[in-house]
Design an enzyme around this catalytic site. Structure first.
Site, PDB file in Angstrom:
ATOM      1  CG  HIS A 243      -1.787  -1.161   1.412  1.00  8.58           C
ATOM      2  ND1 HIS A 243      -2.879  -1.440   0.608  1.00  8.58           N
ATOM      3  CD2 HIS A 243      -1.739  -2.170   2.321  1.00  8.58           C
ATOM      4  CE1 HIS A 243      -3.473  -2.553   1.026  1.00  8.58           C
ATOM      5  NE2 HIS A 243      -2.802  -3.017   2.063  1.00  8.58           N
TER       6      HIS A 243
HETATM    7  O1  RIB Z   1      -5.277  -0.126   4.481  1.00  9.11           O
HETATM    8  C1  RIB Z   1      -3.879  -0.095   4.333  1.00  9.11           C
HETATM    9  C2  RIB Z   1      -3.295   1.015   5.141  1.00  9.11           C
HETATM   10  O2  RIB Z   1      -3.572   0.807   6.530  1.00  9.11           O
HETATM   11  C3  RIB Z   1      -1.762   1.080   5.056  1.00  9.11           C
HETATM   12  O3  RIB Z   1      -1.340   2.393   5.238  1.00  9.11           O
HETATM   13  C4  RIB Z   1      -1.316   0.236   6.219  1.00  9.11           C
HETATM   14  O4  RIB Z   1      -0.016   0.580   6.685  1.00  9.11           O
HETATM   15  C5  RIB Z   1      -2.349   0.611   7.249  1.00  9.11           C
HETATM   16  O5  RIB Z   1      -1.927   1.837   7.849  1.00  9.11           O
END
Ligand code: RIB
Ligand code: CA
Length: 313
Positions: A243
């Protein structure tokens, strides 16, 4: 080309860790004015320690690390040890940090840094719940004209959530903060699950990172080996979605991504859909867009750049 001034706000978290390392490997393009930490994946004490562990791993102790908000604006904190492990960086064996936290609160640092930003402005890169960013905007709205862009990982446009059927984690944890950010009037680039679920750390991609053969790449490979299992089990993916590094990759090469401008609203009332990013992708409301919402990524190009850059550390 002068390096673009940025502040990275994060809740490390293995994917935040890779994003931080990618940014720290790119001093020619990104001038990291500071790293600010927020409670999210794990409580603030751990995210603030993890951020310092990573700054030390990259040999970039020139970058100050600040602790920020320990809880969302209104709702109780929800954490994600089930994904990231007890420490938030399970899978690597980095020692506890030796560098101290920078003096002062992260929110005050964001305010001061934005007020002092030159004509190029300040780019804010939130990788976790948006609590610190929102509180900085509320505390001193004078920062708004100096914010060049807010490039954030969060939300889901056309796909379901990952924390509830509706909501993605960062927005779900602090939907009120997300509302403040999306309504602040400054340029927002939203990098949602629609993109990050196409950035999968497949075994071949993980092997390429591991083959770099440095302490940094060993740490990254160990973290991703641990972190990937949750999404592989839940979604049957061939690896974990990476992500947060998408935020940094967008800054380094926006051509790797595609999307469109759209109006985004945040659900802050219904418990059933709390934290949903309601993206008017087809312009049905006729309301003016308030964000560039990305939905495509050149995943091979992303991993090639990530691997090349990690090898620089
Ligand atoms: O949904 C994914 C996000 O939530 C990413 O930033 C992960 O690190 C969590 O913070
Ligand atoms: Ca994060």
């Amino acid at each position: 080309m002068t390096a673009r001034p940025i502040v990275i706000d994060c809740d490390p978290g293995q994917d935040d860790a890779v994003a931080l390392l990618l940014a720290m490997a790119s001093p020619g393009e990104l001038a990291i004015r500071g790293v600010t930490c927020v409670a999210g994946n794990v409580p603030l004490e751990l995210t603030a320690a993890n951020a310092r562990r990573l700054v030390e791993l990259a040999g970039r102790t020139d970058i100050p690390v600040y602790a920020g908000c320990p809880a969302p604006m209104l709702r109780p904190l929800v954490t994600a040890e089930y994904v990231h492990g007890k420490t938030g960086l399970d899978g690597c064996d980095l020692p506890p940090p030796s560098m101290a936290l920078a003096e002062g609160h992260a929110v005050d640092f964001i305010v001061e840094t934005c007020l002092a930003a030159g004509p190029e402005g300040m780019t804010l890169c939130p990788l976790g719940p948006l609590t610190n960013i929102a509180q900085a905007i509320i505390k001193d709205p004078r920062i708004l004209p100096n914010i060049r862009e807010i490039v954030l990982m969060g939300g889901a446009a056309m796909i379901t959530g990952n924390t509830t059927p509706s909501a993605e984690f960062n927005i779900y944890v602090d939907p009120h903060a997300a509302h403040v950010v999306f309504e602040c009037g400054r340029p927002v680039v939203m990098i949602p699950l629609d993109v990050t679920h196409k950035a999968i750390t497949t075994p071949a991609r993980l092997d390429a990172i591991r083959a770099i053969g440095t302490r940094v790449s060993d740490s990254v490979a160990g973290m991703l080996d641990f972190y990937d299992r949750f999404d592989m089990d839940r979604y049957g993916m061939a690896g974990g979605p990476l992500h947060d590094p998408c935020v940094i990759a967008y800054l380094l090469n926006p051509g790797l991504f595609a999307g469109r401008r759209a109006r985004v609203r945040i659900e802050t009332r219904s418990e059933l859909t709390m934290g949903r990013t309601v993206v008017d992708w087809w312009g049905i409301t006729g309301d003016a867009p308030n964000a560039l919402v990305l939905n495509e990524i050149d995943a091979d190009g992303f991993y090639a750049m990530l691997t090349e850059r990690l090898a620089r550390l």
